[in-house]
Design an enzyme around this catalytic site. Structure first.
Site, PDB file in Angstrom:
ATOM      1  N   ARG A  56       0.835  -1.202   0.000  1.00  0.00           N
ATOM      2  CA  ARG A  56       0.000   0.000   0.000  1.00  0.00           C
ATOM      3  C   ARG A  56       0.877   1.263   0.000  1.00  0.00           C
ATOM      4  O   ARG A  56       0.580   2.258  -0.643  1.00  0.00           O
ATOM      5  CB  ARG A  56      -0.890  -0.035   1.246  1.00  0.00           C
ATOM      6  CG  ARG A  56      -1.946   1.017   1.306  1.00  0.00           C
ATOM      7  CD  ARG A  56      -2.900   0.675   2.396  1.00  0.00           C
ATOM      8  NE  ARG A  56      -3.681  -0.501   2.055  1.00  0.00           N
ATOM      9  CZ  ARG A  56      -4.829  -0.458   1.404  1.00  0.00           C
ATOM     10  NH1 ARG A  56      -5.335   0.695   1.040  1.00  0.00           N
ATOM     11  NH2 ARG A  56      -5.499  -1.556   1.139  1.00  0.00           N
ATOM     12  N   ASP A  60     -18.762   8.131   2.672  1.00  0.00           N
ATOM     13  CA  ASP A  60     -18.934   7.395   3.939  1.00  0.00           C
ATOM     14  C   ASP A  60     -20.177   7.916   4.667  1.00  0.00           C
ATOM     15  O   ASP A  60     -20.928   7.145   5.276  1.00  0.00           O
ATOM     16  CB  ASP A  60     -17.692   7.593   4.820  1.00  0.00           C
ATOM     17  CG  ASP A  60     -16.412   7.471   4.002  1.00  0.00           C
ATOM     18  OD1 ASP A  60     -15.708   6.477   4.139  1.00  0.00           O
ATOM     19  OD2 ASP A  60     -16.152   8.381   3.195  1.00  0.00           O
ATOM     20  N   ARG A 108     -23.166   6.447   3.086  1.00  0.00           N
ATOM     21  CA  ARG A 108     -23.344   5.041   3.497  1.00  0.00           C
ATOM     22  C   ARG A 108     -23.945   4.975   4.903  1.00  0.00           C
ATOM     23  O   ARG A 108     -24.821   4.144   5.171  1.00  0.00           O
ATOM     24  CB  ARG A 108     -21.982   4.323   3.467  1.00  0.00           C
ATOM     25  CG  ARG A 108     -21.485   4.059   2.061  1.00  0.00           C
ATOM     26  CD  ARG A 108     -20.037   3.625   2.032  1.00  0.00           C
ATOM     27  NE  ARG A 108     -19.616   3.214   0.701  1.00  0.00           N
ATOM     28  CZ  ARG A 108     -18.356   3.239   0.270  1.00  0.00           C
ATOM     29  NH1 ARG A 108     -17.389   3.663   1.055  1.00  0.00           N
ATOM     30  NH2 ARG A 108     -18.063   2.841  -0.941  1.00  0.00           N
ATOM     31  N   HIS A 129     -10.767   9.502   5.308  1.00  0.00           N
ATOM     32  CA  HIS A 129     -11.526   8.592   4.448  1.00  0.00           C
ATOM     33  C   HIS A 129     -10.755   7.280   4.485  1.00  0.00           C
ATOM     34  O   HIS A 129      -9.904   7.005   3.645  1.00  0.00           O
ATOM     35  CB  HIS A 129     -11.606   9.154   3.019  1.00  0.00           C
ATOM     36  CG  HIS A 129     -12.195   8.176   2.030  1.00  0.00           C
ATOM     37  ND1 HIS A 129     -13.475   7.700   2.126  1.00  0.00           N
ATOM     38  CD2 HIS A 129     -11.663   7.583   0.936  1.00  0.00           C
ATOM     39  CE1 HIS A 129     -13.709   6.862   1.119  1.00  0.00           C
ATOM     40  NE2 HIS A 129     -12.622   6.766   0.395  1.00  0.00           N
TER      41      HIS A 129
HETATM   42  P1  NAD Z   1      -9.266   3.293 -13.014  1.00  0.00           P
HETATM   43  O1  NAD Z   1      -8.032   2.469 -13.032  1.00  0.00           O
HETATM   44  O2  NAD Z   1     -10.518   2.779 -13.646  1.00  0.00           O
HETATM   45  O3  NAD Z   1      -8.945   4.711 -13.702  1.00  0.00           O
HETATM   46  C1  NAD Z   1      -7.796   5.432 -13.426  1.00  0.00           C
HETATM   47  C2  NAD Z   1      -7.496   6.249 -14.662  1.00  0.00           C
HETATM   48  O4  NAD Z   1      -6.413   7.129 -14.352  1.00  0.00           O
HETATM   49  C3  NAD Z   1      -7.065   5.397 -15.871  1.00  0.00           C
HETATM   50  O5  NAD Z   1      -7.881   5.708 -16.988  1.00  0.00           O
HETATM   51  C4  NAD Z   1      -5.611   5.812 -16.086  1.00  0.00           C
HETATM   52  O6  NAD Z   1      -5.237   5.788 -17.461  1.00  0.00           O
HETATM   53  C5  NAD Z   1      -5.627   7.229 -15.522  1.00  0.00           C
HETATM   54  N1  NAD Z   1      -4.304   7.744 -15.173  1.00  0.00           N
HETATM   55  C6  NAD Z   1      -3.330   7.128 -14.452  1.00  0.00           C
HETATM   56  N2  NAD Z   1      -2.261   7.939 -14.355  1.00  0.00           N
HETATM   57  C7  NAD Z   1      -2.557   9.074 -15.002  1.00  0.00           C
HETATM   58  C8  NAD Z   1      -1.869  10.295 -15.243  1.00  0.00           C
HETATM   59  N3  NAD Z   1      -0.621  10.485 -14.788  1.00  0.00           N
HETATM   60  N4  NAD Z   1      -2.485  11.251 -15.954  1.00  0.00           N
HETATM   61  C9  NAD Z   1      -3.730  11.071 -16.433  1.00  0.00           C
HETATM   62  N5  NAD Z   1      -4.440   9.941 -16.237  1.00  0.00           N
HETATM   63  C10 NAD Z   1      -3.866   8.961 -15.529  1.00  0.00           C
HETATM   64  O7  NAD Z   1      -9.516   3.673 -11.492  1.00  0.00           O
HETATM   65  P2  NAD Z   1     -10.910   4.157 -10.855  1.00  0.00           P
HETATM   66  O8  NAD Z   1     -11.684   2.990 -10.386  1.00  0.00           O
HETATM   67  O9  NAD Z   1     -11.536   5.140 -11.780  1.00  0.00           O
HETATM   68  O10 NAD Z   1     -10.377   4.906  -9.541  1.00  0.00           O
HETATM   69  C11 NAD Z   1      -9.701   6.138  -9.650  1.00  0.00           C
HETATM   70  C12 NAD Z   1      -9.234   6.587  -8.276  1.00  0.00           C
HETATM   71  O11 NAD Z   1     -10.373   6.917  -7.472  1.00  0.00           O
HETATM   72  C13 NAD Z   1      -8.456   5.530  -7.492  1.00  0.00           C
HETATM   73  O12 NAD Z   1      -7.390   6.154  -6.808  1.00  0.00           O
HETATM   74  C14 NAD Z   1      -9.478   5.008  -6.490  1.00  0.00           C
HETATM   75  O13 NAD Z   1      -8.894   4.482  -5.331  1.00  0.00           O
HETATM   76  C15 NAD Z   1     -10.224   6.297  -6.198  1.00  0.00           C
HETATM   77  N6  NAD Z   1     -11.548   6.169  -5.573  1.00  0.00           N
HETATM   78  C16 NAD Z   1     -11.812   7.046  -4.578  1.00  0.00           C
HETATM   79  C17 NAD Z   1     -13.025   7.009  -3.926  1.00  0.00           C
HETATM   80  C18 NAD Z   1     -13.273   7.988  -2.813  1.00  0.00           C
HETATM   81  O14 NAD Z   1     -14.266   7.912  -2.079  1.00  0.00           O
HETATM   82  N7  NAD Z   1     -12.397   8.970  -2.642  1.00  0.00           N
HETATM   83  C19 NAD Z   1     -14.000   6.052  -4.292  1.00  0.00           C
HETATM   84  C20 NAD Z   1     -13.705   5.174  -5.338  1.00  0.00           C
HETATM   85  C21 NAD Z   1     -12.452   5.232  -5.972  1.00  0.00           C
END
Ligand code: NAD
Length: 331
Positions: free
Chosen positions: A93, A153, A156, A180
């Site tokens: 992580r 959260d 939820r 979070h």
């Molecule tokens: P995903 O893998 O489907 O999409 C990530 C995207 O980021 C991809 O399309 C990738 O090409 C792009 N990417 C990576 N590096 C990049 C860069 N340097 N410049 C531009 N684009 C770039 O992931 P996801 O499921 O869409 O999740 C995205 C993020 O959101 C993750 O970090 C996940 O943990 C987070 N998330 C947060 C919450 C929250 O409550 N805060 C909830 C769900 C997911």
């Protein structure tokens, strides 16, 4: 209250994966933005997503959707960062966090090169640490660098309480604050249903919450793991949360939402990003509510801040020096 600034509402989304595009879909179907820009390191993906969404436009309010480079940020009020690396097999992580910190350190200057005063809405995880990094790298005032924080959260928590009492979740009020992640705090002392305190509500309907509190807490805290176990990722509810934050900004609603923001002395906490109920409007975060909490809740909040501050202090530009606690971040 400030004026409604919804005349020209443009959002740019950096990261058009599941979260970024579920959000773009929510914006499009809800008519929350007049323009949407899509940026991804995978340009073809962003282009394909723009084409796909554009084909649905005959059925929604007018919106211009284009894919492109960071020049799209030029006239955007909100730039959302939903870009992130996924955990590789065998990767810790901490390694993933370091990779995501360095991604954010590259993305933020690209945004700032085209737009000196966007509101940056961070969603990528670990969201509190990355918000802190974005704040430091951008040099923006703290009210303009916010995160989705514990809005999801909180949703939820309200949903589970609403199910328990069979009451519309819109009438259930309560907040999840802090990180979070694992150390987040459910503010039971402030829960009310239609203005009636939880204690009075329990008495009125002869249904005590006490034997079920721990189960509800566990379900809120572990919700993401349960979803991820079944479908690998979470994206619809977070997209709705992001859309809600966007509406609050564009319509200057001053809505009270548990977005993540820099702490500046609330409950004695400083120099760490975490979530408290905040009034959200066209300038980003306005008033941060730090009303009295129950003693155990305040203690848990301070603990959450300590966990985050250990990580954030070392993260900024010096990501390589970062030391993370054992806390998990939820999605
Ligand atoms: P995903 O893998 O489907 O999409 C990530 C995207 O980021 C991809 O399309 C990738 O090409 C792009 N990417 C990576 N590096 C990049 C860069 N340097 N410049 C531009 N684009 C770039 O992931 P996801 O499921 O869409 O999740 C995205 C993020 O959101 C993750 O970090 C996940 O943990 C987070 N998330 C947060 C919450 C929250 O409550 N805060 C909830 C769900 C997911």
């Amino acid at each position: 209250m400030q004026k409604n600034t919804n005349r020209h509402s443009k959002v740019v989304i950096v990261g058009t994966g599941m979260v970024g595009m579920s959000y773009a879909y929510a914006l499009t179907t809800k008519g929350s933005a007049r323009e949407i820009g899509l940026i991804d390191q995978n340009k073809a993906r962003a282009e394909g997503e723009a084409m796909d969404l554009n084909h649905g436009l005959p059925f929604v309010k007018p919106v211009d959707i284009q894919a492109g480079g960071y020049e799209l940020c030029k006239d955007a009020q909100i730039v959302v960062i939903a870009a992130g690396a996924n955990q590789k097999p065998g990767e810790t992580r901490l390694d993933l966090t370091r990779r995501n910190v360095s991604i954010i350190e590259k993305i933020v200057p690209e945004i700032m090169a085209f737009n000196p005063d966007p509101i940056i809405l961070m969603v990528s995880n670990p969201v509190d640490i990355l918000t802190y990094v974005a704040l430091k790298v951008s040099g923006l005032p703290p009210e303009r660098v916010i995160s989705s924080g514990t809005v999801l959260d909180t949703m939820r928590f309200r949903y589970l309480l609403s199910r328990f009492y069979n009451i519309d979740s819109r009438n259930v009020h309560g907040y999840v604050i802090g990180e979070h992640g694992d150390s987040e705090v459910m503010v039971w002392s402030r829960v009310n249903i239609a203005g009636i305190s939880l204690m009075d509500w329990c008495k009125a309907c002869s249904k005590s919450i006490h034997p079920h509190k721990q189960e509800i807490e566990d379900n809120v805290r572990n919700a993401a793991y349960h979803v991820i176990e079944k479908k690998d990722a979470t994206y619809y509810a977070i997209a709705m949360a992001m859309n809600r934050i966007t509406e609050a900004v564009f319509q200057n609603q001053q809505s009270v939402l548990t977005v993540g923001t820099l702490m500046r002395g609330e409950y004695g906490i400083k120099d760490v990003c975490l979530s408290l109920p905040c009034a959200v409007g066209s300038g980003g975060v306005g008033h941060v509510f730090s009303n009295p909490l129950a003693e155990n809740e305040e203690k848990a909040l301070r603990n959450s801040a300590r966990i985050l501050s250990r990580s954030s202090r070392c993260s900024g530009r010096a990501a390589r020096l970062m030391t993370l606690s054992g806390s998990r971040t939820v999605s």
